[in-house]
Every structure is written in C-alpha cells, then in structure tokens.
Design an enzyme around this catalytic site. Structure first.
Site, short mmCIF file in Angstrom:
data_model
loop_
_atom_site.label_atom_id
_atom_site.label_comp_id
_atom_site.label_asym_id
_atom_site.label_seq_id
_atom_site.Cartn_x
_atom_site.Cartn_y
_atom_site.Cartn_z
N ARG A 248 -5.59 11.05 9.80
CA ARG A 248 -4.33 10.39 10.13
C ARG A 248 -3.36 10.39 8.94
O ARG A 248 -2.23 9.95 9.06
CB ARG A 248 -4.59 8.95 10.58
CG ARG A 248 -5.36 8.82 11.89
CD ARG A 248 -5.17 7.44 12.48
NE ARG A 248 -5.74 6.40 11.65
CZ ARG A 248 -6.98 5.91 11.78
NH1 ARG A 248 -7.77 6.41 12.71
NH2 ARG A 248 -7.42 4.96 11.01
N ARG B 281 2.34 16.57 2.86
CA ARG B 281 3.57 17.28 3.18
C ARG B 281 4.03 18.08 1.97
O ARG B 281 3.95 17.59 0.84
CB ARG B 281 4.66 16.30 3.60
CG ARG B 281 4.27 15.48 4.84
CD ARG B 281 5.48 14.76 5.39
NE ARG B 281 5.10 13.95 6.54
CZ ARG B 281 5.26 12.64 6.63
NH1 ARG B 281 5.84 11.99 5.62
NH2 ARG B 281 4.89 11.98 7.69
N ARG C 33 -13.74 -5.62 10.35
CA ARG C 33 -13.08 -6.06 9.12
C ARG C 33 -12.01 -7.07 9.50
O ARG C 33 -11.39 -6.96 10.57
CB ARG C 33 -12.44 -4.88 8.39
CG ARG C 33 -13.40 -3.83 7.95
CD ARG C 33 -14.38 -4.29 6.89
NE ARG C 33 -13.74 -4.41 5.57
CZ ARG C 33 -14.36 -4.86 4.49
NH1 ARG C 33 -15.62 -5.29 4.57
NH2 ARG C 33 -13.73 -4.91 3.32
N ARG D 250 -2.85 -4.26 -0.83
CA ARG D 250 -1.41 -4.00 -0.83
C ARG D 250 -0.64 -5.32 -0.87
O ARG D 250 -1.19 -6.39 -0.59
CB ARG D 250 -1.00 -3.19 0.40
CG ARG D 250 -1.27 -3.86 1.74
CD ARG D 250 -0.86 -2.93 2.88
NE ARG D 250 -1.08 -3.55 4.20
CZ ARG D 250 -0.71 -3.01 5.36
NH1 ARG D 250 -0.11 -1.82 5.37
NH2 ARG D 250 -0.93 -3.63 6.49
N GLU E 80 -2.63 -8.74 0.43
CA GLU E 80 -3.57 -8.50 1.52
C GLU E 80 -4.96 -8.13 0.98
O GLU E 80 -5.10 -7.22 0.16
CB GLU E 80 -3.03 -7.37 2.41
CG GLU E 80 -3.76 -7.16 3.70
CD GLU E 80 -3.01 -6.18 4.61
OE1 GLU E 80 -3.63 -5.19 5.03
OE2 GLU E 80 -1.80 -6.40 4.86
N TYR F 7 -10.01 1.20 17.49
CA TYR F 7 -8.76 0.96 16.76
C TYR F 7 -7.63 1.60 17.56
O TYR F 7 -7.63 2.80 17.81
CB TYR F 7 -8.81 1.56 15.35
CG TYR F 7 -7.52 1.31 14.62
CD1 TYR F 7 -7.29 0.08 14.00
CD2 TYR F 7 -6.49 2.25 14.60
CE1 TYR F 7 -6.09 -0.19 13.37
CE2 TYR F 7 -5.29 1.99 13.97
CZ TYR F 7 -5.10 0.77 13.36
OH TYR F 7 -3.90 0.50 12.75
N ASP G 189 -3.29 1.78 18.03
CA ASP G 189 -1.93 1.43 17.66
C ASP G 189 -1.24 0.78 18.86
O ASP G 189 -1.68 0.93 20.01
CB ASP G 189 -1.15 2.66 17.23
CG ASP G 189 -1.55 3.13 15.83
OD1 ASP G 189 -1.90 2.27 15.00
OD2 ASP G 189 -1.50 4.34 15.57
#
Length: 384
Positions: A173, A177, A249, A279, A300, A348, A350
């Site tokens: 994922r 680039r 988690r 983060r 976090e 999981y 989105d």
C-alpha cells in the site's frame, strides 16, 4: 413491508445499511454502545481551540469508488484536502511516500526520474524473487538503507511485531514515486467532510423509520425480537469469545495544545527510536479552510488491545486466521444475522470500502427479501 431490523453499531457500516433499508420502507433500530455516532470516525469541536478534532485519530477520505463518493457527497459537502505526510528519522525531515525528493534528500543526490529509478533498482535485493513478508517486500523494492530508516522501527512501533512476521501486502500500500508528487494517496477523489464525520453520519441516519439508541449495548439474545440483525461489532464478542479473543492493535493519544502552528503539517511520522510515539497529528491542518489561533495535537502510541480498549487494527496472522475461521463457521450457523464492517468481518477497511460494502450488503438484503431467500451471514467473505 414494515419489517423490524436491528443494526448494532452506528459507524459507517451500520449507518449506511440503516439508511438504505429505511428508504426501502423498513423500520430500523440502531444500537450504539458509545454516546455518539460515527464510531472511530467521530469528530467534534475542541472547546478550547475551536478546532475540529478527529477524536480517535485522523480519518482522510480518499477513493476511486464512484458510488461511495457520490453517497457521502449526497449528505455533506467535501472540501479539498491532500494528505502530505512528513517523516523524521536520523535527525532529518523527509517527505512520504518515498518520492524523488525523498531519494535525493536521503542520498544527497540530484537524480532525474530515470536516474532515480535505476538507482533504486540497484539498491533492491534481487535475490528475493517472491516477497512474502513485509521485510522481504521492503528489501526487494527499496533496499536496506531506506527500509531501516523509514519502515523497520516504525513498523515495530505500530504493530508490535517484527517486519519479518508481517505479510508483504501491508507494504504494497506504500508506493515509491519517481517524481516530486508527495500526495500520500493516489485516488481520484480526496477530501474532508466540511462539518466533520459525526455530522455526516448523523445526516445519513436522519431518515424516517430509523431510531438510534446511544449508550446502549445490544444483547445477542434479543435477536429474536427482530426479523434481521446487522452486526458491526467485534465478531468474537457476539459469541462471547467462545474461541478466545481476536487480537487487535489499539491507539493511545497524548493530547496537547499550543498557540499558532505547532508543526506546520497535519501528520509527521517518527520513524526511528528517538521517540516512543509513531506520529504527531495537528488537527487544524485537516481543515485548512478554517482559521484558528490555537492548535491541538495528538501524540499517537500503538499497543496491543486489551479487554476494555477500543479495537483499531486487526492482526491477521496465520494463527489469527485459523481462529477467525472458527468464528466464521459459528456465524454461518446464526439465523437472520449478518456480520458487517471492520469488526464484524475482522478486516482492515478504509472508509470508502466500508461504505461500498454496506451499500452492496443492503442491495443483497433487499434482493434476498424480494426473492424470499435467506440473507447470508456475510455479504463479503471475511476469509477471502
């Protein structure tokens, strides 16, 4: 036509199914154990700063699924938002995902795209032909230096597992680039709901025929009072953990406030061991069309989910898949109950996928009702 439906959970899965069935003429009762709708997408104004806060951590809507995008825009205006993530490692700041700027910064080069691509291919471990683990995937495609700088320690902090224990699919994922595009996502539609996710979900549920019960747990024994139940809670909870608790988690947040602009960006990842958190997110930057003098940030931390915690990410290793399979078999023997969403299918997901699956589940239910056929325990196979 006024059949009674119970929906457990007022996140996107439950809200969308409730919406679709109420529009089709059903009487729907939604049961939510928390004092608000929208599940982990819940957002609210911080009274001290006025900032719209993503209470359970940031949620950014990004999708190529036309149906999901059209559905949410029916209920709220989505404002343009591009997620541009920064990463701190070895006392330096970089852009993610790895792009031409990251490569040039990290290695002290001035590569053009073709040069960077050739250089990256030289770094990759070509002896790994078919990567099966996260670590193998990273070493194969970005090499050891970038893997150790950006992925190894961050992954251990995030998952509590060694990258050699995680499947390669997690890293697939994360693109590399060979231009200066630092848009974290690569989807056609990206944005934020103007008034927050909770107001969006409240509007989705504001349909005649829907009754919402907040602060209310649904007892599985109450299923006999309804013609059908859609359950978006943890699948193992429905069966009173008969096969043990499925592992997740969870996240802890250390919240702090400041004046002005604390970090200059919405998301900064901490990829090495210099800090214990994964983060820091600064929530005013998730609503760039708003102006606030003060700011609110979340540090976090990720850890193993315990009994009283809110589950976030399912851990789908071989042992957990075997355990899930036993729960799936139990679910298939349940009459008039369909398990949906991230927790109900232990996957999981989105937001856009969750919404699309909820729409498809509603379609399947209405089609089954029309044909007087049995609605299956799963509209989407959780073991696929």
């Amino acid at each position: 036509m006024k059949k009674n439906i119970a929906i457990v959970g007022a996140g996107f899965s439950g809200a969308v199914i409730a919406n679709q069935l109420a529009h089709a003429g059903y009487q729907v009762e939604v049961f939510e154990s928390r004092p608000h709708v929208a599940g982990n997408c819940h957002s609210e104004r911080d009274p001290e700063t006025g900032v719209m806060v993503h209470v359970y951590g940031p949620h950014i809507f990004h999708t190529d699924i036309e149906r999901s995008w059209e559905f949410v825009n029916r209920y709220m205006e989505f404002m343009p938002y591009v997620n541009r993530v920064k990463a701190i490692t070895n006392n330096a700041v970089y852009t993610l995902p790895i792009n031409l700027l990251t490569i040039n910064q990290f290695f002290g080069k001035t590569f053009r795209p073709a040069e960077a691509e050739a250089f990256m291919q030289s770094l990759g471990d070509k002896s790994i032909e078919n990567p099966t683990t996260f670590e193998e995937q990273a070493l194969r495609f970005v090499g050891r230096e970038l893997y150790e700088a950006f992925f190894k320690t961050y992954t251990i902090k995030q998952w509590g597992l060694q990258p050699s224990e995680l499947p390669a699919s997690i890293l697939k994922r994360l693109p590399v680039r060979f231009n200066y595009d630092d848009n974290y996502f690569n989807h056609k539609y990206q944005g934020m709901p103007k008034d927050g996710y909770t107001v969006l979900v409240e509007r989705i549920l504001d349909v005649p025929g829907i009754t919402v019960h907040l602060n209310t747990r649904f007892d599985p024994d109450s299923k006999v009072d309804y013609d059908h139940v859609f359950y978006s809670g943890p699948i193992d909870s429905w069966f009173k953990h008969a096969e043990g608790r499925l592992p997740y988690r969870t996240l802890d947040f250390e919240v702090f406030r400041d004046t002005g602009d604390y970090q200059g960006n919405a998301v900064i990842n901490y990829c090495d061991n210099a800090q214990p958190y994964t983060r820091i997110t600064e929530h005013k930057h998730f609503s760039p069309w708003e102006k606030h003098e003060k700011t609110i940030c979340y540090m976090e931390y990720s850890r193993q989910c315990e009994e009283k915690d809110i589950p976030y990410y399912p851990i789908r290793q071989a042992r957990e898949k075997a355990q899930l399979e036993r729960y799936v078999n139990l679910a298939k023997n349940e009459a008039n109950v369909t398990f949906v969403g991230r927790l109900g299918t232990y996957r999981y997901l989105d937001m856009d996928v969750t919404i699309n699956e909820a729409l498809s589940t509603s379609d399947k239910f209405l089609e089954a009702a029309q044909q007087k056929a049995r609605m299956p325990a799963f509209a989407i196979d959780p073991l696929a």
